[in-house]
Design a protein around this motif. Structure first.
Motif, mmCIF file in Angstrom:
data_model
loop_
_atom_site.group_PDB
_atom_site.id
_atom_site.type_symbol
_atom_site.label_atom_id
_atom_site.label_comp_id
_atom_site.label_asym_id
_atom_site.label_seq_id
_atom_site.Cartn_x
_atom_site.Cartn_y
_atom_site.Cartn_z
ATOM 1 N N UNK A 166 21.925 15.674 -23.247
ATOM 2 C CA UNK A 166 22.023 16.437 -22.010
ATOM 3 C C UNK A 166 22.676 15.499 -21.010
ATOM 4 N N UNK A 167 23.628 16.015 -20.269
ATOM 5 C CA UNK A 167 24.344 15.213 -19.284
ATOM 6 C C UNK A 167 24.223 15.894 -17.937
ATOM 7 N N UNK A 168 23.779 15.139 -16.947
ATOM 8 C CA UNK A 168 23.654 15.636 -15.586
ATOM 9 C C UNK A 168 24.724 14.953 -14.744
ATOM 10 N N UNK A 169 25.609 15.756 -14.164
ATOM 11 C CA UNK A 169 26.699 15.231 -13.344
ATOM 12 C C UNK A 169 26.608 15.793 -11.934
ATOM 13 N N UNK A 170 26.888 14.943 -10.967
ATOM 14 C CA UNK A 170 27.002 15.382 -9.574
ATOM 15 C C UNK A 170 28.418 15.910 -9.340
#
Length: 181
Positions: A166-170
């Motif tokens: 899972x990748x969380x990007x702003x």
């Protein structure tokens, strides 16, 4: 002869775009016009409640224009995030994190997620040799697991193996990613 074949291919292997499976699973805020509230708040002296009332009273067209004009700013956009489920080659994940950063949550590495054979390898008639290295990786992984070395077994995973994360990007990281294309 085999070494020269492989050597001549190596600089070109990366030209085959590896398969990247991504799915946007979440984004905050849920309504993009809520971003306007953050942008206005960061650039005004008004309360959140009064800003919300102001944005609610604007027409759709005015909100869209204001949002479009404001997206070049980073101030007020730090709360805009996107969450992705990703399945890709291990090295692709490294490249992505090197390029844009992000908060990643990975599943344990395993050769059981599979791999892709680059077209250049197939064209050169080296698919069997290529597959053998991945078969050996799986064999070593399985032996280490069977011996109780589950964490250490991850060292048998090759950069060409697929990983799940899972990748969380702003917003600013997404913007940087789009600029690097």
């Amino acid at each position: 002869e085999l070494n020269s074949k492989i050597g001549s291919l190596l600089p070109n292997i990366d030209s085959d775009p590896p398969r990247l499976d991504t799915k946007l699973t979440n984004h905050t805020p849920r309504n993009e016009f809520e971003v306007l509230e953050s942008i206005i708040f960061a650039n005004s002296d008004q309360s959140t409640a009064s800003i919300k009332r102001l944005v609610d009273e604007l027409s759709y067209e005015k909100k869209a224009k204001l949002l479009e004009d404001s997206l070049s700013q980073v101030t007020g956009l730090q709360n805009v995030t996107y969450s992705f489920d990703i399945s890709c080659e291990f090295r692709q994940l490294f490249d992505l994190l090197n390029d844009v950063g992000g908060n990643v949550s990975m599943q344990d590495l395993t050769p059981r997620n599979g791999y892709d054979i680059p077209e250049k390898i197939e064209t050169a008639g080296l698919a069997d040799i290529y597959q053998q290295s991945f078969d050996l990786s799986l064999e070593l992984y399985s032996l280490l697991q069977a011996a109780g070395f589950n964490s250490q077994a991850q060292y048998a995973v090759l950069l060409g193996h697929r990983v799940r994360c899972k990748l969380l990007l702003r917003y600013d990281q997404i913007k940087k990613l789009r600029a690097s294309k």
